[in-house]
Design a protein around this motif. Sequence first.
Motif, PDB file in Angstrom:
ATOM      1  N   THR A 193      10.417 -24.008 -54.874  1.00 34.77           N
ATOM      2  CA  THR A 193       9.659 -24.891 -55.774  1.00 34.77           C
ATOM      3  C   THR A 193       9.061 -24.113 -56.938  1.00 34.77           C
ATOM      4  O   THR A 193       8.373 -24.678 -57.781  1.00 34.77           O
ATOM      5  CB  THR A 193       8.502 -25.562 -55.015  1.00 34.77           C
ATOM      6  OG1 THR A 193       7.687 -24.528 -54.431  1.00 34.77           O
ATOM      7  CG2 THR A 193       9.017 -26.485 -53.928  1.00 34.77           C
ATOM      8  N   LEU A 243       9.310 -19.854 -59.051  1.00 36.63           N
ATOM      9  CA  LEU A 243      10.051 -18.606 -59.178  1.00 36.63           C
ATOM     10  C   LEU A 243       9.190 -17.426 -58.745  1.00 36.63           C
ATOM     11  O   LEU A 243       8.001 -17.369 -59.076  1.00 36.63           O
ATOM     12  CB  LEU A 243      10.524 -18.406 -60.620  1.00 36.63           C
ATOM     13  CG  LEU A 243      11.551 -19.413 -61.128  1.00 36.63           C
ATOM     14  CD1 LEU A 243      12.090 -18.958 -62.482  1.00 36.63           C
ATOM     15  CD2 LEU A 243      12.705 -19.594 -60.148  1.00 36.63           C
ATOM     16  N   HIS A 253       5.425 -14.191 -64.831  1.00 35.93           N
ATOM     17  CA  HIS A 253       5.651 -15.301 -65.746  1.00 35.93           C
ATOM     18  C   HIS A 253       6.229 -14.883 -67.096  1.00 35.93           C
ATOM     19  O   HIS A 253       6.671 -15.729 -67.858  1.00 35.93           O
ATOM     20  CB  HIS A 253       4.344 -16.059 -65.972  1.00 35.93           C
ATOM     21  CG  HIS A 253       3.879 -16.789 -64.749  1.00 35.93           C
ATOM     22  ND1 HIS A 253       4.629 -17.779 -64.155  1.00 35.93           N
ATOM     23  CD2 HIS A 253       2.753 -16.678 -64.006  1.00 35.93           C
ATOM     24  CE1 HIS A 253       3.968 -18.251 -63.106  1.00 35.93           C
ATOM     25  NE2 HIS A 253       2.835 -17.586 -62.985  1.00 35.93           N
ATOM     26  N   HIS A 300      14.603 -15.967 -68.751  1.00 39.47           N
ATOM     27  CA  HIS A 300      13.444 -16.558 -68.057  1.00 39.47           C
ATOM     28  C   HIS A 300      13.633 -18.062 -67.888  1.00 39.47           C
ATOM     29  O   HIS A 300      13.401 -18.619 -66.820  1.00 39.47           O
ATOM     30  CB  HIS A 300      12.169 -16.253 -68.853  1.00 39.47           C
ATOM     31  CG  HIS A 300      10.928 -16.846 -68.271  1.00 39.47           C
ATOM     32  ND1 HIS A 300      10.287 -16.305 -67.186  1.00 39.47           N
ATOM     33  CD2 HIS A 300      10.217 -17.949 -68.611  1.00 39.47           C
ATOM     34  CE1 HIS A 300       9.219 -17.041 -66.891  1.00 39.47           C
ATOM     35  NE2 HIS A 300       9.152 -18.044 -67.733  1.00 39.47           N
ATOM     36  N   TRP A 301      14.085 -18.696 -68.954  1.00 40.05           N
ATOM     37  CA  TRP A 301      14.240 -20.156 -68.917  1.00 40.05           C
ATOM     38  C   TRP A 301      15.520 -20.556 -68.215  1.00 40.05           C
ATOM     39  O   TRP A 301      15.605 -21.658 -67.649  1.00 40.05           O
ATOM     40  CB  TRP A 301      14.136 -20.726 -70.335  1.00 40.05           C
ATOM     41  CG  TRP A 301      12.825 -20.340 -70.958  1.00 40.05           C
ATOM     42  CD1 TRP A 301      12.609 -19.463 -71.985  1.00 40.05           C
ATOM     43  CD2 TRP A 301      11.520 -20.785 -70.542  1.00 40.05           C
ATOM     44  NE1 TRP A 301      11.267 -19.346 -72.222  1.00 40.05           N
ATOM     45  CE2 TRP A 301      10.581 -20.140 -71.365  1.00 40.05           C
ATOM     46  CE3 TRP A 301      11.061 -21.666 -69.560  1.00 40.05           C
ATOM     47  CZ2 TRP A 301       9.194 -20.344 -71.231  1.00 40.05           C
ATOM     48  CZ3 TRP A 301       9.698 -21.876 -69.424  1.00 40.05           C
ATOM     49  CH2 TRP A 301       8.782 -21.217 -70.256  1.00 40.05           C
ATOM     50  N   LEU A 302      16.523 -19.694 -68.235  1.00 48.61           N
ATOM     51  CA  LEU A 302      17.726 -19.978 -67.434  1.00 48.61           C
ATOM     52  C   LEU A 302      17.396 -19.889 -65.946  1.00 48.61           C
ATOM     53  O   LEU A 302      17.902 -20.685 -65.152  1.00 48.61           O
ATOM     54  CB  LEU A 302      18.857 -19.015 -67.794  1.00 48.61           C
ATOM     55  CG  LEU A 302      19.583 -19.318 -69.106  1.00 48.61           C
ATOM     56  CD1 LEU A 302      20.678 -18.290 -69.354  1.00 48.61           C
ATOM     57  CD2 LEU A 302      20.165 -20.735 -69.075  1.00 48.61           C
ATOM     58  N   GLY A 341      14.560 -20.620 -64.806  1.00 49.41           N
ATOM     59  CA  GLY A 341      13.878 -21.902 -64.615  1.00 49.41           C
ATOM     60  C   GLY A 341      14.855 -23.067 -64.518  1.00 49.41           C
ATOM     61  O   GLY A 341      14.631 -24.022 -63.767  1.00 49.41           O
ATOM     62  N   LEU A 387      15.963 -23.393 -61.136  1.00 51.05           N
ATOM     63  CA  LEU A 387      14.961 -24.124 -60.345  1.00 51.05           C
ATOM     64  C   LEU A 387      15.048 -25.625 -60.614  1.00 51.05           C
ATOM     65  O   LEU A 387      14.935 -26.443 -59.691  1.00 51.05           O
ATOM     66  CB  LEU A 387      13.573 -23.601 -60.704  1.00 51.05           C
ATOM     67  CG  LEU A 387      12.430 -24.046 -59.810  1.00 51.05           C
ATOM     68  CD1 LEU A 387      12.574 -23.443 -58.418  1.00 51.05           C
ATOM     69  CD2 LEU A 387      11.095 -23.649 -60.419  1.00 51.05           C
ATOM     70  N   LEU A 388      15.257 -25.995 -61.871  1.00 51.94           N
ATOM     71  CA  LEU A 388      15.429 -27.416 -62.203  1.00 51.94           C
ATOM     72  C   LEU A 388      16.632 -27.999 -61.460  1.00 51.94           C
ATOM     73  O   LEU A 388      16.590 -29.142 -60.996  1.00 51.94           O
ATOM     74  CB  LEU A 388      15.644 -27.597 -63.708  1.00 51.94           C
ATOM     75  CG  LEU A 388      14.410 -27.592 -64.605  1.00 51.94           C
ATOM     76  CD1 LEU A 388      14.827 -27.672 -66.063  1.00 51.94           C
ATOM     77  CD2 LEU A 388      13.468 -28.749 -64.260  1.00 51.94           C
TER      78      LEU A 388
END
Lengths: 206, 206
Positions: free
Chosen positions: B99, B101, B105, B177-179, B181, B184-185
């Motif tokens: 839920t 990472l 951050h 970082h966003w990949l 994320g 996680l999505l």
Amino acid sequence: MSSVSIIGSGSMASAIGALALKGGNTVEITGRDRAKAQALASALGNGATVGTWGTAPAGDIVILAVLFDSAVPIVSEYGDALANKIVVDITNPFNASATGLAIPHDTSIAQKVAEAAPASAHIVKAFNTLFRDVLAAGGPLDVFVAGDDAQAKASVSAFIESLGLRPQDTGDLSMAHWLEGAGLLSVGLANHGVGSLNFSLGVKQG
Amino acid sequence: MSSVSIIGSGSMASAIGALALKGGNTVEITGRDRAKAQALASALGNGATVGTWGTAPAGDIVILAVLFDSAVPIVSEYGDALANKIVVDITNPFNASATGLAIPHDTSIAQKVAEAAPASAHIVKAFNTLFRDVLAAGGPLDVFVAGDDAQAKASVSAFIESLGLRPQDTGDLSMAHWLEGAGLLSVGLANHGVGSLNFSLGVKQG
């Protein structure tokens, strides 16, 4: 059929308002500049009304179609006028160069909005991964959704379906952080691999 | 045609290795447990070879198909053996409940790998948004890519195309970082809106 109030008079307000009316929803447009809100409502037609800034919106679903750094101040200003509302945050907190997010690393605009809103309001993140012109064109687009209240998410999902779009539930409101990151990924794709704004991120069944 | 070394003998190593061989690339499998690496190479066939752990991989492209918390230690252990290599990090640093990472951050596993690797190595994030079985099935899947070195990204993109997949460049390595994320999505979608692992995130042209 949903009753929707849109706070904001810009291009996202226009795109969502037009789709909402086409989908048989009632739409109220509210802006700090009432003349701009009136102009958008008139342009939308189909019974779109104009709300009074800072007072309780007519709609059960309130869409914050404002710049990201206005979202929390506006919700604070509205205060109890948003009691019991479903508040939809569609913002993207891009930094000035759109290469990073202008939010603390452990939260999101949606979570900040939730902190600022009355306890009885339910916050849902949605629509932020869609570019304005792609959204305006409509079609079978995926609208990623995050929120803590299942009933509020169901209401927003029904509204999204009325627009001819597909709600895709990603989980609780903490996922808004990563949805805001997905907004940034979309800009990255536009500037690199895809090379245009004419696309959307979506779910492809395997 | 690329020369690829895969560090790891698990299901992602198997999926990428099989597609790589089918696409006409040379594949070397290396694992700390040489017997497991040999078993995978034998199962893959088509000339797949076995490398020696900790020594310079044969491939120009080195795919780290290991658990996320092994990625940095392994790259550190390899040290100068990865000089001048393109190192592809495919990991997802999910926390125990998937839920959130398990990374600070302000970084990503890919960026941590870049810090641990020789300065002459180029790190590319790729493949982490694809579920194992979907990747193994192949097809017109989008592989999101991030990296700082344009030539390394071009090499990895050519490799991805040889697998019958579509590289989608999201920008520099900070986008990893966003990949991560987005990985996680994908899990959030699997557990909520989509309800299965049988999908992929992708780019839909508008």
